[in-house]
Design an enzyme around this catalytic site. Structure first.
Site, mmCIF file in Angstrom:
data_model
loop_
_atom_site.group_PDB
_atom_site.id
_atom_site.type_symbol
_atom_site.label_atom_id
_atom_site.label_comp_id
_atom_site.label_asym_id
_atom_site.label_seq_id
_atom_site.Cartn_x
_atom_site.Cartn_y
_atom_site.Cartn_z
ATOM 1 N N CYS A 91 0.838 -1.198 0.000
ATOM 2 C CA CYS A 91 0.000 0.000 0.000
ATOM 3 C C CYS A 91 0.876 1.251 0.000
ATOM 4 O O CYS A 91 1.798 1.368 0.809
ATOM 5 C CB CYS A 91 -0.895 -0.043 1.232
ATOM 6 S SG CYS A 91 -1.649 1.524 1.690
ATOM 7 N N GLU A 92 0.584 2.165 -0.905
ATOM 8 C CA GLU A 92 1.403 3.380 -0.986
ATOM 9 C C GLU A 92 1.128 4.349 0.162
ATOM 10 O O GLU A 92 1.884 5.296 0.368
ATOM 11 C CB GLU A 92 1.185 4.083 -2.327
ATOM 12 C CG GLU A 92 -0.180 4.683 -2.535
ATOM 13 C CD GLU A 92 -0.312 5.364 -3.884
ATOM 14 O OE1 GLU A 92 -1.067 6.343 -3.950
ATOM 15 O OE2 GLU A 92 0.328 4.937 -4.867
ATOM 16 N N HIS A 93 0.058 4.122 0.919
ATOM 17 C CA HIS A 93 -0.264 5.029 2.022
ATOM 18 C C HIS A 93 0.436 4.638 3.324
ATOM 19 O O HIS A 93 0.812 5.506 4.101
ATOM 20 C CB HIS A 93 -1.780 5.068 2.253
ATOM 21 C CG HIS A 93 -2.539 5.516 1.050
ATOM 22 N ND1 HIS A 93 -3.717 4.933 0.629
ATOM 23 C CD2 HIS A 93 -2.279 6.503 0.156
ATOM 24 C CE1 HIS A 93 -4.148 5.548 -0.455
ATOM 25 N NE2 HIS A 93 -3.293 6.497 -0.768
ATOM 26 N N HIS A 94 0.595 3.320 3.559
ATOM 27 C CA HIS A 94 1.193 2.875 4.819
ATOM 28 C C HIS A 94 2.383 1.938 4.615
ATOM 29 O O HIS A 94 3.011 1.521 5.587
ATOM 30 C CB HIS A 94 0.139 2.155 5.680
ATOM 31 C CG HIS A 94 -1.056 3.004 5.990
ATOM 32 N ND1 HIS A 94 -2.232 2.916 5.283
ATOM 33 C CD2 HIS A 94 -1.236 3.980 6.910
ATOM 34 C CE1 HIS A 94 -3.100 3.789 5.754
ATOM 35 N NE2 HIS A 94 -2.531 4.453 6.736
ATOM 36 N N GLN A 132 -5.044 -0.413 -4.935
ATOM 37 C CA GLN A 132 -5.635 -1.496 -5.718
ATOM 38 C C GLN A 132 -6.285 -0.956 -6.985
ATOM 39 O O GLN A 132 -6.244 -1.588 -8.037
ATOM 40 C CB GLN A 132 -6.660 -2.259 -4.877
ATOM 41 C CG GLN A 132 -7.218 -3.482 -5.604
ATOM 42 C CD GLN A 132 -8.026 -4.378 -4.702
ATOM 43 O OE1 GLN A 132 -7.762 -4.474 -3.508
ATOM 44 N NE2 GLN A 132 -9.025 -5.051 -5.251
ATOM 45 N N HIS A 160 -6.009 -6.065 2.378
ATOM 46 C CA HIS A 160 -5.085 -4.970 2.672
ATOM 47 C C HIS A 160 -4.713 -5.004 4.142
ATOM 48 O O HIS A 160 -5.575 -4.876 5.015
ATOM 49 C CB HIS A 160 -5.736 -3.623 2.331
ATOM 50 C CG HIS A 160 -6.005 -3.453 0.866
ATOM 51 N ND1 HIS A 160 -5.387 -2.483 0.114
ATOM 52 C CD2 HIS A 160 -6.814 -4.136 0.011
ATOM 53 C CE1 HIS A 160 -5.809 -2.563 -1.140
ATOM 54 N NE2 HIS A 160 -6.678 -3.557 -1.223
ATOM 55 N N CYS A 162 -3.284 -2.792 5.745
ATOM 56 C CA CYS A 162 -3.534 -1.506 6.408
ATOM 57 C C CYS A 162 -4.909 -1.504 7.076
ATOM 58 O O CYS A 162 -5.161 -0.714 7.985
ATOM 59 C CB CYS A 162 -3.400 -0.335 5.433
ATOM 60 S SG CYS A 162 -4.468 -0.422 3.991
#
Length: 201
Positions: A91-94, A132, A160, A162
């Site tokens: 995941c690019e956020h976490h 995704q 995910h 996250c």
């Protein structure tokens, strides 16, 4: 397609391996541990080596992966489907794992891809920081742009971490995304055929 993806990412100077390893040591200290203790002495090297593998998609050229096609198909022009392609992404956020399966289909125009190429395209995009939604669109766009088929269909089912490891902590929940191009997008019957084929064991 890969050129378009790269255009969206501004150029950044790549740090040295030594700088990357030092960044890991900083994170270990920030987490509250001692990077000089025996069990963590080689952790920075291991993390950097693991990152090289997990994010190798940034060094891959999807256009080269899709470069070889075949024209001798004895007139076959119906759906080609490769389903249940396992993948691991982040995941690019976490920067925590995404694990799932990709289902990829296309309607040939006059040429077909080697089946392993489809799995490799999934890996190229999975081995990057992702959402995704993005990976779904990127797989479809790459095949559509390279092969020029009559249509492409992509479905991804993924869990995910996250959501499972932090925040709401809902382990086992699955996210599904789809993208359709060409005849798959414009013809609901083709979408139904795609979905039906996915259910066949």
């Amino acid at each position: 397609m890969d050129a378009i993806v790269k255009k969206l990412m501004p150029e950044v100077a790549k740090p040295s391996r030594q700088e990357a390893e030092e960044a890991v040591r900083v994170l270990l200290r920030w987490a509250g541990d001692n990077p000089e203790r025996e069990g963590l002495l080689d952790t920075p090297k291991r993390v950097v080596k693991a990152y090289e593998e997990m994010f190798s998609g940034y060094q891959a050229d999807v256009d080269q992966v899709l470069g070889t096609t075949f024209g001798e198909v004895s007139g076959y022009d119906d759906i080609v489907l490769v389903k249940d392609i396992p993948f691991h992404s982040h995941c690019e956020h976490h920067m925590v794992p995404i694990t799932g399966r990709a289902h990829v289909a296309y309607l040939p125009r006059d040429r077909v891809l080697g089946l392993s190429k489809i799995a490799r395209v999934v890996d190229v995009f999975a081995r990057r920081l992702q959402t995704q939604e993005s990976i779904t669109a990127q797989i479809a766009g790459a095949i559509d742009g390279s092969l020029k088929p009559r249509g492409v269909a992509v479905m991804i089912e993924a869990e995910h971490m996250c959501m499972a490891m932090r925040g709401v902590r809902k382990s086992g929940s699955t996210t599904m995304t789809t993208t359709f191009t060409g005849e798959f997008k414009n013809n609901a019957a083709e979408q139904v055929r795609f979905m039906t084929m996915l259910r066949i064991q």
